[in-house]
Design a protein around this motif. Structure first.
Motif, PDB file in Angstrom:
ATOM      1  N   LYS A 511     -51.332  40.108 -17.928  1.00  0.00           N
ATOM      2  CA  LYS A 511     -50.034  40.781 -17.871  1.00  0.00           C
ATOM      3  C   LYS A 511     -50.186  42.297 -17.684  1.00  0.00           C
ATOM      4  O   LYS A 511     -49.211  42.991 -17.442  1.00  0.00           O
ATOM      5  CB  LYS A 511     -49.215  40.457 -19.112  1.00  0.00           C
ATOM      6  N   SER A 604     -38.211  37.096 -19.524  1.00  0.00           N
ATOM      7  CA  SER A 604     -37.585  38.253 -20.177  1.00  0.00           C
ATOM      8  C   SER A 604     -36.823  39.106 -19.156  1.00  0.00           C
ATOM      9  O   SER A 604     -35.772  39.658 -19.473  1.00  0.00           O
ATOM     10  CB  SER A 604     -38.627  39.077 -20.921  1.00  0.00           C
ATOM     11  N   LYS A 607     -33.340  37.958 -18.758  1.00  0.00           N
ATOM     12  CA  LYS A 607     -32.461  38.387 -19.861  1.00  0.00           C
ATOM     13  C   LYS A 607     -32.005  39.824 -19.602  1.00  0.00           C
ATOM     14  O   LYS A 607     -30.854  40.184 -19.843  1.00  0.00           O
ATOM     15  CB  LYS A 607     -33.220  38.334 -21.191  1.00  0.00           C
TER      16      LYS A 607
HETATM   17  C1  LIG Z   1     -38.125  35.852 -23.445  1.00  0.00           C
HETATM   18  C2  LIG Z   1     -39.217  35.997 -24.409  1.00  0.00           C
HETATM   19  C3  LIG Z   1     -40.549  35.800 -24.019  1.00  0.00           C
HETATM   20  C4  LIG Z   1     -40.925  35.474 -22.598  1.00  0.00           C
HETATM   21  O1  LIG Z   1     -41.063  36.656 -21.886  1.00  0.00           O
HETATM   22  P1  LIG Z   1     -41.905  36.728 -20.520  1.00  0.00           P
HETATM   23  O2  LIG Z   1     -41.102  37.501 -19.590  1.00  0.00           O
HETATM   24  O3  LIG Z   1     -42.056  35.319 -20.066  1.00  0.00           O
HETATM   25  O4  LIG Z   1     -43.196  37.337 -20.868  1.00  0.00           O
HETATM   26  C5  LIG Z   1     -41.546  35.947 -24.970  1.00  0.00           C
HETATM   27  N1  LIG Z   1     -41.261  36.254 -26.242  1.00  0.00           N
HETATM   28  C6  LIG Z   1     -39.992  36.446 -26.667  1.00  0.00           C
HETATM   29  C7  LIG Z   1     -39.730  36.772 -28.092  1.00  0.00           C
HETATM   30  C8  LIG Z   1     -38.934  36.325 -25.762  1.00  0.00           C
HETATM   31  O5  LIG Z   1     -37.673  36.507 -26.190  1.00  0.00           O
END
Ligand SMILES: *Cc1c(COP(=O)(O)O)cnc(C)c1O
Length: 719
Positions: A511, A604, A607
């Motif tokens: 990452k 994420s 979101k």
């Molecule tokens: C959404 C989320 C993830 C996933 O995020 P990525 O973009 O896939 O790295 C990981 N941890 C938490 C707490 C999340 O809310």
């Protein structure tokens, strides 16, 4: 045995008028219904925040006089009645999408198995994106009326709690789930004894009891091996996520897969769709084959039948990242089982391997791929990568013909939308936009939102994040043992007017959380520019055994501590769903720098987009489909690199260039007379319009139903 209104295990002795708060607290429906959360906030906001938004702990601890006084508060009672009415209507609805679309399948059952489920920070049985996706899948299954049940583990120690030392080293603290404050209901027989299942492992029998979690209309069953009947080491089997001990892991996976099938049988289920979210639960296929062989079928016949309604979702584009076991462990754990399957050792081992290279490892996704007829990756690019990676399993086919399709991930909109943003959408998009989020047409209304209103909400959310950082730091400072440098690192010098970038996820090395530090001086100049300062907030955990991941955290933390950075770099400890929500709602830009093509999807950023945060990301995973030229910024292109050092160099240079030439000027320079960054706001609208419908789990789960579940259910083989 399958019960809808199961009795909750706690008596809160609430005033009669507001008695049903207890029922609400035991159905995670409240997690995605902001009016329901608002009830707890109205009663006592500081306590609600202090208890990690846990309604059961809240109802246990709130003073009775406060509750009694609420029964005289007409405004509160009004809200309470409205929430309860909505809750009842939700649970009783007959006109759900699934029942209207597939009336002939409404009595079928879909079983969804996952190693982790991320539903809310108060039930931390998740480690990262895989779990959040599973949680969002269940919530959406409930919204759409799918006859789905989940199967997983209750981890009493969760993943782990993270603290960062003054020198930037990640330390792990044990987490203990308080069962009496978790939304879990113990299942018992009619004599009151715990319902338990058992599995045979070498030299021992392991028992597990079953807890039920209510998620709207959907039930999640969580297995728990912490029982007196078990050997001490087996009592720990379900206590923690992602143990590094392979013997623990294989025992866990046998318990989840084989034990999970037994649990569903004990509860009276005959699912006609069996969905494995990643390979951890793939042993479920063996258990189902054994069941059928018990009824006189041969292995060939049984596996042929079982495959037809198994669904497998792969999430891992890196061969080494796939869950696998050395063959000696397979010998140890399965030599009792392959005779029952009427297979030789070689034939059995071959189920999880390639015949030429066996002796190497037994790969769980291989087992899952071989025993499922419905297989998918989680983004378009990940589909390509997966077909290439698994081509050797279908030697007579070309890469394009490998039978693995893709269904791009999504997010459960009502879980991740900020309250203020929700109100804005209700006003301008549609009063019930949440039920139509996957319809691109409603999003054309985005233009109706006045720029100043949208910007006011964005500013509010950034202030909220700033306040959270300050308050968290204040509490830790007051508690003592917190070095001043850690106070600064937690964001107390942050201010709500500067361009703010967020980067939060697991600290897996691919990452590249440290990519932005490749040219330290250049970054420092960007961050500390007096007229156009930039703040960057980092958060995330490295697996406790991942030394390179922990070193990256340390590298970042040292930069965060560097006084010359002016406190504009921030690291928030102990990333969880609460911090995730604050960040994806509160920052301006969401940065993601995976080494392409290692990010299967990522969620994420979805979101963030939903909340009007602009993505700035490598064209990997979902963003390769989400980016449309005007709704954010790319890093790099579709180039495939052989030399990762070269890839890192090129990507980082583009990162700085885009920041300096595009992102920062757009934020600071293009302001209207009333100080609104109109072009920035236009991008916000474009990102919401183009991404909100496409990357919702409402779109995603419908795709799973239409393209996987219906085909699997219509085989109806278990009947
Ligand atoms: C959404 C989320 C993830 C996933 O995020 P990525 O973009 O896939 O790295 C990981 N941890 C938490 C707490 C999340 O809310």
């Amino acid at each position: 045995m399958i019960q809808n209104r199961i009795k909750i295990p706690v008596n809160f002795s609430l005033p009669r008028r507001i008695q049903r708060l207890s029922e609400l607290s035991f159905n995670m429906w409240w997690v995605w219904n902001q009016d329901a959360q608002q009830l707890f906030r109205l009663i006592d906001k500081p306590l609600w925040d202090k208890l990690r938004h846990n309604p059961i702990a809240f109802l246990n601890q709130i003073e009775r006089v406060r509750l009694t006084s609420m029964t005289n508060d007409l405004y509160f009672l009004d809200r309470y009645d409205a929430v309860i009415k909505k809750f009842d209507q939700y649970l009783e609805a007959k006109n759900t999408w699934f029942e209207e679309t597939y009336p002939h399948l409404k009595d079928e059952k879909i079983a969804y198995f996952s190693f982790e489920f991320g539903l809310h920070e108060s039930l931390p049985v998740y480690a990262g994106g895989l779990g959040i996706l599973a949680g969002d899948h269940l919530k959406t299954a409930s919204d759409l009326g799918l006859p789905l049940v989940g199967v997983g583990f209750i981890y009493k120690n969760g993943y782990f709690m993270q603290s960062i030392t003054e020198d930037g080293w990640q330390e792990t603290r044990n987490f203990y789930l308080n069962f009496s404050e978790a939304p879990i209901i113990p299942l018992t027989d009619n004599k009151g004894n715990a319902l338990t299942i058992s599995i045979d492992l070498p030299g021992r029998v392991v028992f597990a009891r079953i807890w039920q979690v209510n998620i709207g209309r959907v039930f999640l069953y969580l297995l728990d091996s912490d029982l007196e009947e078990n050997a001490q080491s087996d009592r720990q089997l379900t206590s923690r996520l992602y143990s590094n001990d392979l013997e623990v892991r294989i025992s866990q996976e046998i318990l989840l897969g084989m034990g999970g099938v037994r649990a569903l049988r004990l509860l009276g289920y005959s699912p006609t769709v069996w969905h494995m979210n990643e390979g951890h639960s793939a042993f479920l296929a063996l258990e189902r084959i054994l069941e059928m062989m018990g009824n006189g079928k041969t292995f060939e016949e049984a596996s042929g039948i079982v495959k037809k309604n198994n669904v497998f979702t792969t999430h891992t584009p890196v061969p080494a990242g796939n869950d696998q076991f050395p063959i000696w462990l397979i010998d140890k754990y399965f030599s009792q089982i392959w005779p029952k399957l009427k297979l030789s050792r070689d034939e059995f081992v071959n189920l999880g391997n390639q015949s030429q290279t066996w002796g190497d490892t037994f790969v769980m996704p291989v087992l899952a791929l071989k025993l499922s007829d419905h297989r998918n990756a989680v983004s378009e690019l990940h589909g390509d990568v997966s077909r290439k990676m698994w081509n050797w399993l279908w030697v007579d086919r070309t890469e394009d013909e490998v039978p693995i399709t893709h269904i791009t991930n999504g997010i459960h909109t009502s879980t991740w939308i900020a309250r203020q943003m929700n109100l804005l959408f209700q006003k301008y998009i549609s009063p019930n936009w949440l039920e139509h989020v996957d319809d691109p047409e409603i999003w054309e209304n985005i233009e109706k939102i006045p720029d100043h209103e949208l910007w006011a909400v964005r500013k509010h959310l950034k202030r909220k994040l700033t306040v959270h950082c300050n308050e968290t730091a204040r509490i830790k400072w007051q508690q003592g043992g917190f070095h001043p440098v850690q106070v600064v690192a937690s964001g107390v010098l942050m201010e709500p007017y500067s361009l703010t970038i967020g980067f939060a996820r697991r600290f897996a090395t691919y990452k590249r959380a440290n990519l932005v530090f490749r040219d330290y001086e250049r970054l420092m100049n960007i961050v500390t520019n007096e007229r156009k300062p930039v703040q960057i907030i980092f958060s995330g955990k490295a697996h406790p055994a991942d030394e390179p991941g922990k070193l990256i955290i340390q590298q970042i933390y040292r930069a965060v501590k560097d006084a010359k950075m002016g406190g504009r770099l921030i690291f928030l400890e102990d990333y969880d769903m609460n911090i995730a929500r604050l960040l994806v709602q509160g920052v301006d830009v969401w940065l993601n720098t995976p080494r392409r093509p290692n990010e299967a999807s990522g969620t994420s950023g979805m979101k963030a987009a939903l909340n009007g945060v602009l993505n700035f990301s490598v064209l990997d995973g979902w963003w390769r489909e989400g980016y449309n030229g005007k709704n954010g910024w790319p890093i790099g292109d579709d180039t495939e690199y052989q030399d990762i050092n070269q890839q890192d160099e090129i990507d980082s240079r583009e990162l700085y260039d885009t920041l300096e030439n595009d992102i920062i000027p757009l934020y600071y320079d293009s302001r209207s007379a009333d100080n609104l960054p109109n072009e920035w706001i236009a991008k916000i609208k474009e990102t919401i319009r183009s991404n909100a419908p496409k990357f919702s789990t409402r779109r995603m789960v419908k795709e799973y139903v239409n393209r996987m579940y219906v085909g699997a259910a219509e085989m109806n083989v278990d009947k």
